[in-house]
Scaffold this motif. Structure first.
Motif, PDB file in Angstrom:
ATOM      1  N   ASP A  16       0.867  -1.182   0.000  1.00  0.00           N
ATOM      2  CA  ASP A  16       0.000   0.000   0.000  1.00  0.00           C
ATOM      3  C   ASP A  16       0.909   1.240   0.000  1.00  0.00           C
ATOM      4  N   ASP A  17       0.815   2.083   1.011  1.00  0.00           N
ATOM      5  CA  ASP A  17       1.636   3.300   1.028  1.00  0.00           C
ATOM      6  C   ASP A  17       2.866   3.182   1.926  1.00  0.00           C
ATOM      7  N   ASP A  18       3.090   2.026   2.516  1.00  0.00           N
ATOM      8  CA  ASP A  18       4.193   1.850   3.454  1.00  0.00           C
ATOM      9  C   ASP A  18       5.373   1.177   2.762  1.00  0.00           C
ATOM     10  N   GLU A  19       6.558   1.821   2.828  1.00  0.00           N
ATOM     11  CA  GLU A  19       7.741   1.228   2.223  1.00  0.00           C
ATOM     12  C   GLU A  19       8.260   0.090   3.105  1.00  0.00           C
ATOM     13  N   ILE A  20       8.765  -0.945   2.448  1.00  0.00           N
ATOM     14  CA  ILE A  20       9.231  -2.152   3.132  1.00  0.00           C
ATOM     15  C   ILE A  20      10.757  -2.144   3.165  1.00  0.00           C
ATOM     16  N   ASP A  21      11.316  -2.482   4.301  1.00  0.00           N
ATOM     17  CA  ASP A  21      12.771  -2.613   4.434  1.00  0.00           C
ATOM     18  C   ASP A  21      13.195  -3.925   3.766  1.00  0.00           C
ATOM     19  N   LEU A  22      13.981  -3.816   2.696  1.00  0.00           N
ATOM     20  CA  LEU A  22      14.374  -4.997   1.921  1.00  0.00           C
ATOM     21  C   LEU A  22      15.722  -5.574   2.329  1.00  0.00           C
ATOM     22  N   GLY A  23      16.335  -5.038   3.373  1.00  0.00           N
ATOM     23  CA  GLY A  23      17.561  -5.636   3.875  1.00  0.00           C
ATOM     24  C   GLY A  23      18.817  -5.159   3.163  1.00  0.00           C
TER      25      GLY A  23
END
Length: 511
Positions: A16-23
């Protein structure tokens, strides 16, 4: 919940509108390799070769660790090992215009894709510039990429369109000098052609039609039909329903929601010669010969949205399909013989939605809620008569909804000549009635006299005095134009709005 990714900068993902920490970087490289091969199964060895130019002995083990962590943060991707490999399917990739593609990822594999994605981004940008022909944006693009000839040709065209012929010609000479100085080359054929046509005064710029009617500000309901159409487009969408159901308003609302998907233009057509009107919209003023073939030639590959309103002859659009454009059709009838059309059939709004539309036009006091419900039920919650009734009550500030209901009841009981304001309420039915045969009108009048909401074939035969086979055909014909609603074989519901109209016609004195 939506999941989307970007490779046009650092590798990024959003839920959605939340960025994900991809490591860490190497983990993002593994994800990037999977996304670059969307839909393709990659073995552990293939993935390792992409992420490490020369995989170390422990590369496959490290890869499995990264895959485990990616599955933890992105469970929606369903990245389970199958047949010794991994596959990403249907990932949504976006361009967030955030910098150099695959930023921070190293190695020959990513460098090759970096060049490809950068070129792809430039092509997409230049396609947009070709559609817009915005002089300022083109000047910025040419300054950033001075040796690309395509945007220079577009800039010359845009200057010529703005009446700046001398500037366009001067730009050609400056481009020629730069190409000679930097590359030892003469301008390519496209630049030379634009230059020659400006000199001749016959540079014909493509027309981008923008014919969508205004959206209805208080459009109400139809959420399911809109969602279905958005999922189908750029396929072909059909909207069928009786007069007054709001087919055109729905098509226009969908058109405005998706117009950004169709940057080459939007065309609104109403009439029998659809191909002729489409060609006029794209600049062919007096088309001759095979118009459908000419349209396919002109429109192939163009992202154009076509709305064909009130289609009466399916043959008029049968040969117009071409890759690129999308079409929304509205029609009273559902033309099942047309291939590849996803149809929705609409009738009245849900009672709560019809009430919301009505109250948006005229305030309703709490004591009048029941009367409003009866008023709207009499017109089967169809948006067009609901809107007319709301306007009628708003124009009479001393009236209440109960008074409006009493007037509607008196008109239907006394059988007086239909007054002008009632004709406005019944306009969709007047239009529908004009297309019926005398036998169809007689059958509906019989139903109105009986006053039943549901009727079966045997009752219809008894009321009309017709033969069973003939009456069955008439019933199906009326169902095709939504003046009765088929429930099961041989059994039909008569909408209140249809009963109201034919009740008035039956009672009204003839002159």
């Amino acid at each position: 919940m939506s999941l989307r990714f970007s490779l046009m900068g650092p590798v990024r993902a959003w839920r959605d509108d939340d960025e994900i920490d991809l490591g860490p970087r190497r983990q993002r490289a593994v994800l990037a390799a999977l996304l670059l091969n969307n839909g393709v199964r990659l073995s552990n060895e293939q993935l390792a070769g992409m992420v490490w130019d020369v995989p170390a002995p422990g590369a496959v083990t490290a890869l499995r660790t990264y895959m485990y962590k990616i599955r933890k943060v992105l469970p929606e991707l369903d990245l389970r090992s199958r047949d010794g490999g991994y596959t990403v399917r249907g990932a949504e990739l976006v361009d967030d215009c955030c910098g150099e593609p695959l930023e921070g990822l190293q190695g020959a594999y990513f460098e090759a894709h970096r060049v490809r994605l950068a070129e792809q981004r430039l092509r997409v940008r230049e396609e947009w510039l070709e559609r817009e022909l915005d002089v300022l944006e083109l000047q910025k693009h040419v300054a950033a990429h001075p040796l690309r000839e395509r945007p220079r040709a577009l800039l010359m065209s845009a200057l010529y369109r703005d009446g700046r012929q001398a500037e366009a010609l001067d730009h050609f000479h400056r481009a020629r000098a730069l190409l000679n100085e930097e590359l030892g080359l003469e301008p390519g054929p496209e630049l030379r052609e634009v230059h020659a046509r400006i000199l001749r005064g016959d540079l014909d710029l493509p027309r981008r039609p923008e014919q969508l009617p205004p959206d209805v500000a208080d459009f109400t309901g139809r959420a399911q039909e809109i969602a279905r159409a958005l999922a189908v487009l750029p396929g072909t969408v059909g909207i069928a329903g009786m007069h007054g159901s709001g087919k055109t308003a729905l098509a226009v609302r969908i058109g405005h929601l998706v117009k950004d998907r169709f940057p080459d233009g939007q065309v609104f057509v109403r009439g029998n010669d659809v191909a002729h009107e489409l060609l006029r919209a794209v600049g062919v003023e007096n088309p001759v010969g095979d118009k459908a073939a000419l349209w396919r030639q002109k429109a192939r590959g163009k992202r154009i949205l076509v709305i064909v309103d009130d289609l009466r002859d399916p043959a008029s659009i049968r040969d117009l399909h071409v890759p690129g454009p999308a079409m929304i059709i509205t029609s009273v009838r559902r033309w099942n013989e047309l291939p590849g059309v996803t149809w929705s059939t609409i009738a009245g709004l849900a009672p709560a939605e019809a009430g919301a539309l009505f109250r948006g036009i005229v305030p309703v006091g709490p004591d009048d809620e029941e009367a409003v419900a009866h008023v709207l039920a009499r017109v089967s919650h169809l948006p067009v008569p609901v809107r007319v009734l709301g306007g009628k009550l708003a124009a009479r500030p001393r009236w209440t909804a109960s008074m409006l209901l009493r007037q509607m009841h008196r008109e239907s009981v006394l059988g007086e000549a239909i007054p002008s304001d009632c004709k406005a309420v019944l306009a969709p039915m007047i239009k529908a009635d004009a297309r019926l045969t005398e036998d169809e009108r007689h059958l509906l009048a019989c139903f109105a006299r009986k006053g039943a909401d549901v009727i079966d074939l045997c009752e219809a035969v008894e009321l009309s005095g017709g033969e069973i086979g003939t009456v069955e055909v008439l019933l199906e014909s009326l169902a095709d134009v939504h003046l009765i609603e088929p429930l099961e074989l041989g059994r039909y519901r008569i909408p209140r709005y249809v009963q109201l109209f034919y009740g008035l016609r039956t009672l009204a004195p003839t002159s």
